[in-house]
Enzyme design. Structure first.
Site: not given
Ligand code: CA
Length: 446
Positions: A139, A146, A210, A212, A244, A248, A251, A264, A268, A385
Site C-alpha cells: 500500500d 492526504h 480509506e 484507494e 484499506d 486509528r 494505528q 490495518k 482490506t 481527514e
Molecule cells: Ca492506505
C-alpha cells in the site's frame, strides 16, 4: 471491414443491448474481469462483464469460440481465480480482448450471437467472488493532499516529512485478509493508548475507511531485475477499488517507528471487477503538475511518456449508509469525491520504485495507491481527514454524526472514468458493512 482502431476510439456498439447505454458503465470498451458462480454452475470461474451480463470464460474456453488463442490464456480461463490470466503475456491477453470485442460487436453474425448468448448470465443473478488471490499486497501513500492533511493532524509543525517529494512512500500490507466487496468487516480488537490513559486491549473506537485504487500486476519481473520507468506501466494487468480499513487508535499507538501493522491488517476490501488497463487508455492524462519549487523526480522515476500520459483520470467516490438511513429508506450519503489523476506519483513511478532495488513483483500482486484525497472541500478520502482528526464530526442529512464508523455502517466505494465522446467506464462498487467485535464469521475471505 470493421476498423477496430476506430471502433476502439469511438466506443463500439454491442448486440448486448444493455452494453450500449452510454451511462451504463459496462460497454464493449470496458469488459472487466471477475470470478463468479451462477445457478448450478457452482465452481468459481472467470467471467467478463458486458452490459447487464457476465460472459462465462470457462465455458467460452471449452466451446471453441476462443480457438486459436494462446494456450496459456485458454488454460487460465478454467482457473478459480484471475491469477493465471494475470501471468499471461500482455500480447496474448490483448488477443483475448480483441476476440471478445469482435464476438460481442453489433456486427457479429447470428451464428456467433447464438453461440455467445448461451454463455451469458445476468450479473444480478451471479455470486461475485474474490477475483484474485494476491500473493503480496503493498500500500502506497501517493496522495500529497492526504499525506499533508494527516501530517497536519499529527505533526502541525512539519506536516510533510522531508522524504515525501523524493520517495514514493509505501508499506507492506497483508494479502491474507483481502476480502471481496460485500464481505462483512468485524470490528477489530487491539492495543491502544487513550490520551492520558494507560495502554489497554479491546475493540477499536476509531474505525475508519480509506478509498484507494488497486493495481494488479501482470507477469512481473525476475528477482534482482528492476523494471525501468519506461516499461513500468505495461506491467499493470488492471485496476480495482480498494478499501484499506484502518483502526486509528491502534494505528496511532503502534506505528512508530516501523509503520502500520495491526491497525490495518485485519481487513482490506476489493471490488469484484478488475478493469483491464486497455479500457482506461482514453482516460490517460499528464502526471499531476508539481508545485513551483518541488524537486523533479529522480532519473529512475522520470520518463517523458509517463509525464505526458502516465496518470489516469478516474473519479472515486465514497458513500456511507448507516442503519438509521437504511431503516428510513434513504439512500447512501456521499462523503467525498476525488480523482486518481491528482496523485503525486503515477502508477508507473510506483512500480519503478517498488522494483528499483531488485524486488520482484509476481502475477496478481496488488499495489494500492494509498488514500485518494484532493485539495478541494469534500475530497478527503477517509474520516480521519474529513473530521480533522475527530475534532469536527461529519453530519449526515438525518442529523446523525460520525467521527468514526459504528457497527452496522456500510461504506460504499464507487469509481468511474468519463470523457466526452466516450462511453462511461465503471469500476463498479466496493462495499463493506461493519460488524460488531463479537460477530461470528465463518470466513472473511470468501
Ligand atoms: Ca492506505
Amino acid at each position: 471491414m470493421i476498423d477496430w482502431e476506430e471502433m476502439a476510439a469511438r466506443g463500439g456498439a454491442s448486440w448486448v443491448e444493455s452494453a450500449n447505454d452510454p451511462e451504463g458503465g459496462f460497454p464493449l470498451d470496458n469488459l472487466p474481469y471477475c470470478v463468479f458462480t451462477c445457478g448450478d454452475r457452482r465452481h468459481p470461474r472467470p467471467g467478463i462483464r458486458i452490459g447487464d451480463f457476465i460472459l462465462d470464460l470457462a465455458r467460452a474456453g471449452g466451446s471453441g469460440i476462443l480457438e486459436g488463442l494462446d494456450h496459456s490464456v485458454l488454460t487460465a480461463c478454467h482457473a478459480h481465480t484471475l491469477n493465471k490470466l494475470m501471468a499471461c503475456e500482455p500480447a496474448a491477453l490483448a488477443a483475448l480482448r480483441e476476440r471478445l470485442q469482435r464476438l460481442l460487436h453489433a456486427r457479429a453474425d447470428q451464428a456467433t450471437r447464438d453461440a455467445m448468448e448461451v454463455l451469458l448470465s445476468p450479473a444480478a443473478a451471479a455470486t461475485l467472488l474474490k477475483p484474485v488471490d494476491p500473493p503480496d499486497f503493498t500500500d502506497f501513500y501517493a496522495s500529497l493532499d492526504h499525506a499533508a492533511n494527516v501530517g497536519r493532524i499529527f505533526r502541525p509543525d512539519t506536516p510533510l516529512l522531508p522524504n515525501y517529494k523524493f520517495v514514493p512512500i509505501g508499506y507492506h500490507g497483508r494479502a491474507s485478509s483481502i476480502a471481496v466487496s460485500a464481505t462483512g468487516v468485524r470490528r477489530p480488537r487491539g492495543q491502544a493508548k487513550p490520551a492520558g490513559g494507560a495502554p489497554a486491549f479491546g475493540p477499536t473506537h476509531s474505525l475508519d475507511y480509506e478509498v484507494e485504487i488497486g493495481f494488479y500486476m501482470g507477469p512481473g519481473n525476475s528477482f534482482g531485475e528492476p523494471i525501468g520507468i519506461a516499461q513500468a506501466g505495461e506491467h499493470i494487468f488492471g485496476v480495482s477499488l480498494v478499501n484499506d480499513w484502518s483502526a486509528r487508535d491502534i494505528q496511532s499507538w503502534e506505528y512508530q517507528p516501523l509503520g502500520p501493522f495491526l491497525g490495518k491488517s485485519f481487513a482490506t476490501s476489493v471490488s469484484p471487477w478488475v478493469v483491464p488497463l486497455a479500457a482506461l487508455k482514453p482516460f490517460r492524462v499528464p502526471a499531476a503538475l508539481r508545485a513551483a519549487g518541488d524537486p523533479d523526480p529522480l532519473d529512475y522515476l522520470w520518463n517523458p511518456d509517463d509525464q505526458h500520459s502516465g496518470a489516469i483520470d478516474l473519479v472515486v467516490e465514497v458513500f456511507l449508509l448507516t442503519p438509521a438511513l437504511r431503516a428510513a429508506g434513504a439512500g447512501p450519503h456521499r462523503l467525498s469525491r476525488a480523482n486518481l489523476r491528482d496523485l503525486y506519483w503515477t502508477p508507473a513511478q510506483l512500480i519503478a520504485h517498488h522494483t528499483s532495488n531488485g524486488c520482484n513483483l509476481v502475477p496478481g500482486d496488488l499495489l494500492a495507491s494509498g488514500t485518494i484525497s484532493g485539495s478541494q472541500p469534500g475530497s478527503a478520502g477517509c474520516l480521519l481527514e474529513l473530521t480533522h482528526g475527530g475534532g469536527k464530526p461529519i453530519v449526515l442529512p438525518n442529523g446523525e454524526k460520525r467521527i468514526a464508523l459504528e457497527d452496522g455502517d456500510e461504506v460504499i466505494l464507487r469509481g468511474h472514468c468519463r470523457r466526452d465522446g466516450y462511453p462511461r467506464i465503471s469500476l463498479g462498487e466496493c462495499r463493506g458493512t461493519v460488524l460488531p467485535a463479537d460477530a461470528c464469521l465463518p470466513s472473511i475471505v470468501r
